[in-house]
Every structure is written in structure tokens, then in C-alpha cells.
Design an enzyme around this catalytic site. Structure first.
Site, PDB file in Angstrom:
ATOM      1  N   HIS A  23       0.840  -1.211   0.000  1.00  0.00           N
ATOM      2  CA  HIS A  23       0.000   0.000   0.000  1.00  0.00           C
ATOM      3  C   HIS A  23       0.876   1.262   0.000  1.00  0.00           C
ATOM      4  CE1 HIS A  23      -4.118  -1.727   0.417  1.00  0.00           C
ATOM      5  NE2 HIS A  23      -3.369  -2.780   0.678  1.00  0.00           N
ATOM      6  N   THR A  24       2.062   1.134  -0.536  1.00  0.00           N
ATOM      7  CA  THR A  24       2.933   2.298  -0.712  1.00  0.00           C
ATOM      8  C   THR A  24       2.848   2.838  -2.132  1.00  0.00           C
ATOM      9  OG1 THR A  24       4.708   0.720  -1.124  1.00  0.00           O
ATOM     10  CG2 THR A  24       4.627   1.698   1.071  1.00  0.00           C
ATOM     11  N   ASP A  25       2.382   2.000  -3.097  1.00  0.00           N
ATOM     12  CA  ASP A  25       2.493   2.452  -4.504  1.00  0.00           C
ATOM     13  C   ASP A  25       1.576   3.632  -4.814  1.00  0.00           C
ATOM     14  OD1 ASP A  25       0.182   0.807  -4.586  1.00  0.00           O
ATOM     15  OD2 ASP A  25       0.803  -0.269  -6.403  1.00  0.00           O
ATOM     16  N   SER A  39     -12.377 -17.689 -21.384  1.00  0.00           N
ATOM     17  CA  SER A  39     -11.418 -17.986 -20.320  1.00  0.00           C
ATOM     18  C   SER A  39     -11.536 -19.443 -19.913  1.00  0.00           C
ATOM     19  CB  SER A  39     -11.701 -17.109 -19.096  1.00  0.00           C
ATOM     20  OG  SER A  39     -10.992 -17.622 -17.980  1.00  0.00           O
ATOM     21  N   LEU A  64      -2.246 -12.416  -5.727  1.00  0.00           N
ATOM     22  CA  LEU A  64      -1.022 -12.657  -6.500  1.00  0.00           C
ATOM     23  C   LEU A  64      -1.106 -12.010  -7.888  1.00  0.00           C
ATOM     24  CD1 LEU A  64      -0.502 -16.403  -5.485  1.00  0.00           C
ATOM     25  CD2 LEU A  64       0.633 -14.381  -4.515  1.00  0.00           C
ATOM     26  N   SER A 106      -5.290 -10.549 -11.900  1.00  0.00           N
ATOM     27  CA  SER A 106      -5.909  -9.594 -12.829  1.00  0.00           C
ATOM     28  C   SER A 106      -4.849  -8.857 -13.648  1.00  0.00           C
ATOM     29  CB  SER A 106      -6.826  -8.619 -12.094  1.00  0.00           C
ATOM     30  OG  SER A 106      -6.121  -7.898 -11.123  1.00  0.00           O
ATOM     31  N   ASP A 111       1.553  -3.933  -9.714  1.00  0.00           N
ATOM     32  CA  ASP A 111       1.329  -5.281 -10.242  1.00  0.00           C
ATOM     33  C   ASP A 111       1.610  -5.347 -11.743  1.00  0.00           C
ATOM     34  OD1 ASP A 111       0.414  -5.487  -7.678  1.00  0.00           O
ATOM     35  OD2 ASP A 111      -1.695  -5.712  -8.216  1.00  0.00           O
ATOM     36  N   TYR A 171     -10.134  -1.588   0.155  1.00  0.00           N
ATOM     37  CA  TYR A 171      -8.941  -1.037  -0.493  1.00  0.00           C
ATOM     38  C   TYR A 171      -9.155   0.449  -0.803  1.00  0.00           C
ATOM     39  CZ  TYR A 171      -5.010  -0.700  -3.788  1.00  0.00           C
ATOM     40  OH  TYR A 171      -3.861  -0.340  -4.425  1.00  0.00           O
TER      41      TYR A 171
HETATM   42  C1  GLA Z   1      -2.851  -4.489  -4.922  1.00  0.00           C
HETATM   43  C2  GLA Z   1      -2.754  -3.331  -5.892  1.00  0.00           C
HETATM   44  C3  GLA Z   1      -1.356  -2.711  -5.887  1.00  0.00           C
HETATM   45  C4  GLA Z   1      -0.890  -2.407  -4.478  1.00  0.00           C
HETATM   46  C5  GLA Z   1      -1.113  -3.596  -3.552  1.00  0.00           C
HETATM   47  C6  GLA Z   1      -0.798  -3.280  -2.127  1.00  0.00           C
HETATM   48  O1  GLA Z   1      -2.050  -5.541  -5.362  1.00  0.00           O
HETATM   49  O2  GLA Z   1      -3.064  -3.753  -7.203  1.00  0.00           O
HETATM   50  O3  GLA Z   1      -1.339  -1.568  -6.698  1.00  0.00           O
HETATM   51  O4  GLA Z   1      -1.513  -1.256  -3.993  1.00  0.00           O
HETATM   52  O5  GLA Z   1      -2.447  -4.082  -3.633  1.00  0.00           O
HETATM   53  O6  GLA Z   1       0.552  -3.018  -1.966  1.00  0.00           O
END
Ligand code: GLA
Length: 378
Positions: free
Chosen positions: A27-29, A60, A119, A122, A166, A219
Site C-alpha cells: 500500500h505504498t504504490d 477464459s 497474486l 488480474s 502489479d 482497499y
Molecule cells: C494491490 C494493488 C497494488 C498495491 C497492492 C498493495 O495488489 O493492485 O497496486 O496497492 O495491492 O501493496
């Protein structure tokens, strides 16, 4: 519809994009901070055929529905399709928004990234589809641009207000390496991460506790609270905030935490990313393990996005000999990762499974992951 529209005549799989684990910086991005993920050796494959109309047909292998989702390249809109198809259609939409004229397409996807396990199934889906379209239609987009468009698909079409970690991990991963990403400047460095050479394994403990980013309000809510904390401190983002600054935050309560504690997690986890990079470079694995566990405590106690299953997975792994463990990804369920010596792998897996059985929960899936390559042709 022609017979070919049944999806039965799939071309060979042409492209693949991996999921990821994040070693540090959770949760730093979206707070303009740093992250340290690696692309894992599990991926989504894509196959593609160009049509001579503007329809997009999608299949899918993970969908129970044998039929297909259909949109058109010319006028698909957010909300038109949901679930897995929204990530595929979202890429088509994001490419259109970016000015690319696309013909009709048939897209097939198949994945061994566990779905909804934190993981990045998506992101791997978006990146596999985007890489396929980019190559096949010769759009000339570089991997960073594809990552940005894949994130647009996730945020603005699928409706999950995530950061960019991600998609960058999925596009830019390299075998044997982790990625240090500065999400403000988008500067990226590849860092050594040869776990096997150090006699170590990174175990994923998929708790199977449901984790959803698009339809779970958690989130989005914590993201908004981080932005509010930065605002109250007069900072552009929590990346610019120090521990001392936090004393100036009013002691405001929010769900299960306070604004100060939520902000403190972001500040301390940003610092732990830099420590983790130094530990990777030095091969200081025990220190890295301890940093994992400290990060989990921060995510659980300060940021308040862990859950009982994740806490039990982390505690059981550490008690059974892991050097350290933490939840990875968005939280509220999903997976933990544990840094484990070869000799302790069975003990850690057994400890997690038996703790879950004692609690009456579904058996967690425990498996090793290695840093693998990013998206590309097969
Ligand atoms: C999910 C989000 C990322 C990031 C993480 C937490 O994976 O897609 O952008 O915020 O949660 O670090």
C-alpha cells in the site's frame, strides 16, 4: 455468428504474463512510494485472432461459462461486462482511449495464477492480453506503456482503484531478480534475488480467504484515508512524510485504526523497502526475514488490513522456522509469503495446514515461487 465464433478453434497460445509477489512496500504504490515485487513463475497465457468486424469475443479456461463475453472495439464502456472479462475488455478500451484503432478480436486466456489470492491474477490477465494485441497489431508500445495502459484498464474499466505495482512487475519481471520501483518517478532497478543459491525458498501460503479489489470497499477506503492524512499534513503524498511529521496528525479514528497509524504503516514500510534492498544485495537473509515479519505486524496492527487467516499463516510459518513471513498484495484475505530454508519447507507447510485445520478453515494452498520473466511471446 459463424461456426468459428464458438471459440473451439483456438490458435496456439502466443503470449504470457506472470502474477507477482511483493517482498516489501505494501500500500505504498498509490502513496508515491517504493515497492519491491518479483514476477512469479505462474502466468496467464493468451491466444488471439483478428476478426474482420469490430466484435471482441473472449473465452477464459477458468470460467464456468462455456460461452463467451462479447463487446465491440468501437464503443465498449466501463460496466458493460464484469468479472474476468472486464480486465480483457478493459485493455481493449484503454488502447482505444490511447488512440489506437483496433479491429475485432477473438481472445482466449488460461491461467495458473490462483484467482483472487492477492497474486495479481488480474494484472497478469491484462498484461497478457495487452502484450498479445501490441505484438500482433504492431502497435509499438514499450513494456512501461503497456503496464500503464493495463493499470488504466484495471482502474477505469474494471473499477479497482489500485496502484501500478502489479502491472509493472508483470511486464518488467526478470528471472532471478526482484524489481525496486519508485512509483513517483517510475525509475526501476532490478535487484538480485537468487533464493535457491542461498538455500532458501519463498513459500506462498494462499489462505483462500476471499480477497477482492474491485468490489471490496476496503482497499478504496484505506487509499482515501492515506490521501486524507497526506492532505492534513500538507504533503503531496505520504512518501514525503517522516515519522516525526506524524505527531502533527490529529488523532482521528477510522475503521479499526487511526489515521496516524495508517500513515505510520506507509512511512515505515517505505523505509523497509530500502532496508530490504540492502539486505538482498548483502544476502542478509535473516534480517530480511525479520523485516518481513515487522512489515506484517505493521500491516496488521497499524494499517489494519490483515485478517485472522493471514495472521495465523504468518505466526505458524514463523513458529515452524521460517526466517520471516508477511501478507502480500492488497490484503483483506489472499496470500502470505514466508522466507524459508530448504530444510524447513515441509515443517512450515505442515504447520500452516494444521493450524488452519484446528481453526476449522479450508486447507491453505502452500507452494514455492521463484522470480521469473515478465510478459512476452511464448
Ligand atoms: C494491490 C494493488 C497494488 C498495491 C497492492 C498493495 O495488489 O493492485 O497496486 O496497492 O495491492 O501493496
Amino acid at each position: 455468428m459463424s461456426a468459428d465464433d464458438s471459440g473451439a478453434q483456438r490458435p496456439d497460445w502466443g503470449w504470457a504474463a506472470p502474477g507477482r509477489v511483493n517482498l516489501m512496500g505494501e500500500h505504498t504504490d498509490y502513496n508515491d512510494g517504493w515497492v519491491l515485487p518479483f514476477a512469479i513463475d505462474r502466468r496467464t497465457k493468451a491466444a488471439l485472432r483478428v476478426r474482420d468486424d469490430h466484435q471482441v469475443l473472449m473465452w477464459s479456461a477458468q470460467s464456468d461459462d462455456p460461452g463467451t463475453a462479447v463487446v465491440t472495439t468501437t464503443d465498449t464502456r466501463p460496466g458493460e461486462v464484469t468479472g474476468w472479462a472486464s480486465y480483457v475488455a478493459g485493455v481493449v478500451w484503454a488502447l482505444r482511449q490511447d488512440g489506437h484503432q483496433l479491429p475485432g478480436l477473438q481472445l482466449w486466456v488460461d491461467s495458473d495464477v490462483p484467482l483472487g489470492a492477492g497474486l495479481s491474477s488480474s494484472a497478469s490477465l491484462e498484461c497478457a492480453v495487452a502484450a498479445a494485441i501490441n505484438d500482433r497489431l504492431e502497435l509499438g508500445l514499450d513494456p512501461d506503456r503497456i503496464a500503464a495502459l493495463a493499470r488504466t484498464a484495471e482502474n477505469d474499466y474494471a473499477g479497482a482503484p489500485t496502484g501500478v505495482m502489479d502491472q509493472v512487475a508483470s511486464m518488467r519481471g526478470r528471472a532471478g531478480q526482484a524489481l525496486l520501483l519508485d512509483t513517483r518517478t517510475m525509475a526501476l532497478e532490478h535487484e538480485p534475488c537468487d533464493l535457491a543459491a542461498a538455500g532458501l525458498v519463498l513459500l506462498v501460503i494462499d489462505t483462500r480467504a476471499a480477497h477482492r479489489l474491485a468490489d471490496g470497499g476496503g482497499y478504496a477506503a484505506v487509499r482515501a484515508q492515506c490521501e486524507r492524512a497526506a492532505d492534513l499534513l500538507g504533503a503531496d503524498a505520504l512518501r514525503d512524510v517522516s515519522l516525526a511529521d506524524l505527531d502533527r496528525l490529529p488523532d482521528l479514528a477510522d475503521d479499526g485504526a487511526t489515521l496516524m497509524r495508517r500513515a505510520r504503516h506507509v512511512v515505515t514500510d517505505n523505509a523497509r523497502v530500502h532496508e530490504a534492498v540492502a539486505q538482498l544485495r548483502a544476502g542478509a537473509w535473516s534480517d530480511l526475514g525479520r523485516a518481513f515479519t515487522a512489515s506484517h505486524t505493521s500491516l496488521s496492527d497499524d494499517f489494519a488490513i490483515s485478517c485472522e487467516e493471514l495472521d495465523v499463516a504468518v505466526d505458524s510459518a514463523v513458529a515452524a522456522g521460517a526466517l520471516g513471513a508477511r501478507m502480500t498484495g492488497g490484503g483483506f484475505g489472499g496470500s502470505a509469503i514466508a522466507l524459508v530454508r530448504f530444510v524447513d519447507v515441509d515443517a512450515v507447510g505442515d504447520a500452516c495446514r494444521s493450524a488452519f485445520a484446528d481453526a476449522g478453515w479450508r486447507e491453505p494452498a502452500v507452494f514455492a515461487v521463484e522470480p521469473g520473466p515478465g510478459a512476452g511471446p511464448l
